[in-house]
Motif scaffolding. Structure first.
Motif, PDB file in Angstrom:
ATOM      1  N   THR A 109       0.855  -1.185   0.000  1.00 33.28           N
ATOM      2  CA  THR A 109       0.000   0.000   0.000  1.00 33.28           C
ATOM      3  C   THR A 109       0.893   1.237   0.000  1.00 33.28           C
ATOM      4  N   TRP A 141       3.955  -1.298   4.541  1.00 36.14           N
ATOM      5  CA  TRP A 141       2.650  -1.808   4.961  1.00 36.14           C
ATOM      6  C   TRP A 141       1.913  -2.428   3.785  1.00 36.14           C
ATOM      7  N   GLN A 170      -2.634  -2.835   7.006  1.00 31.14           N
ATOM      8  CA  GLN A 170      -3.666  -1.806   7.150  1.00 31.14           C
ATOM      9  C   GLN A 170      -4.859  -2.332   7.960  1.00 31.14           C
ATOM     10  N   HIS A 196      -3.817  -2.893  11.537  1.00 25.99           N
ATOM     11  CA  HIS A 196      -3.765  -1.649  12.305  1.00 25.99           C
ATOM     12  C   HIS A 196      -5.166  -1.224  12.743  1.00 25.99           C
ATOM     13  N   HIS A 203      -7.236   4.537   6.167  1.00 18.54           N
ATOM     14  CA  HIS A 203      -6.552   3.279   5.864  1.00 18.54           C
ATOM     15  C   HIS A 203      -7.276   2.517   4.759  1.00 18.54           C
ATOM     16  N   ASP A 217      -5.830   3.595   1.533  1.00 17.98           N
ATOM     17  CA  ASP A 217      -4.572   2.913   1.224  1.00 17.98           C
ATOM     18  C   ASP A 217      -4.833   1.523   0.655  1.00 17.98           C
ATOM     19  N   ARG A 251      -3.001  11.756   3.691  1.00 20.82           N
ATOM     20  CA  ARG A 251      -3.105  10.812   2.584  1.00 20.82           C
ATOM     21  C   ARG A 251      -2.755  11.466   1.250  1.00 20.82           C
TER      22      ARG A 251
END
Length: 264
Positions: free
Chosen positions: A34, A39, A44, A47, A142, A145, A224
């Motif tokens: 991502t 990550w 993601q 998390h 997230h 992503d 982002r």
């Protein structure tokens, strides 16, 4: 006292949309990179599971959350990445099931919270609506992503209103996170929502102003996208400075994303 139900409902909807995006992925797709360096899709979702679980502890077990804060203080530069790495090591089906279970428990706890309750967090304490908004913000960010890794575009929705509001309210926190003194005067922020309506914050006659698409402001506040790639306009030196440091999330400032065209 505002009713937190609408934002809790929107958090559930945002989470379900992301769930639908990853539910049928292959093990190989869970390992796709991502935009966050190091990550994968699994990191993601891992998390989000970790932070949803932390929020659940904050809402239901204040002493237990104090222990989580101690863990974070023991490794402030690593604890987020370490938690994501540990979660990403699970089998995708197990990780997805754990995230679903935690989301459901958090949803129930937020809906059953006493009116006026405030919960500890890694930043300032939060009311029920603020906690739900913070979870929505992270889920959306997230989720972007994840969508980027999968080559999927997720159209913006009016759920961004919650993220924009917390981004505006976090102005002084963003200054403090950078070791700066927040301006004494309020700013006027006017953001155009996905449907064309304007979401306005702050006094109408303020000298310091920020205008632009709500999506762009949310991308900025969640780090982002780089400011250079967004259609946000600042009037006044303080407002201009804010757009360089804005963050809607608790914790230290992140590195952000490079402008388009630069290597990640």
């Amino acid at each position: 006292m505002s009713d937190p139900t609408p934002v809790i409902d929107d958090l559930r909807e945002e989470s379900e949309e992301l769930d639908a995006l990853v539910a049928s992925l292959s093990p190989q797709e869970w390992r796709l990179a991502t935009p966050a360096p190091g990550w994968t899709v699994a990191h993601q979702i891992g998390h989000l599971h970790w932070t949803d679980r932390a929020a659940l502890v904050a809402v239901t077990d204040e002493a237990g959350f104090a222990a989580l804060v101690e863990q974070a203080l023991a490794a402030p530069d690593r604890y987020v990445d370490d938690a994501a790495e540990e979660a990403a090591g699970q089998a995708p089906a197990a990780l997805l099931a754990a995230w679903r279970q935690t989301r459901a428990a958090l949803d129930k706890a937020l809906r059953e919270a006493a009116p006026g309750a405030r919960f500890p967090w890694y930043g300032p304490p939060m009311a029920t609506a603020s906690m739900a908004t913070a979870r929505l913000m992270e889920t959306w960010a997230h989720g972007l992503d994840v969508a980027d890794a999968l080559g999927v575009r997720r159209p913006p929705t009016d759920r961004l209103r919650h993220i924009a509001r917390i981004g505006v309210r976090a102005r002084d926190f963003a200054y403090a996170a950078h070791g700066l003194t927040p301006p004494a005067e309020q700013f006027r922020v006017e953001l155009t929502g996905p449907g064309g309506d304007v979401w306005a914050y702050g006094p109408e006659g303020a000298a310091q102003r920020v205008t632009g698409p709500a999506l762009d402001f949310c991308l900025l506040a969640t780090q982002r996208a780089h400011r250079a790639d967004l259609a946000l306009t600042a009037e006044g030196p303080d407002a201009d400075r804010w757009l360089d440091i804005a963050q809607a999330f608790a914790g230290p400032p992140g590195a952000g994303r490079p402008p388009r065209g630069e290597a990640r």
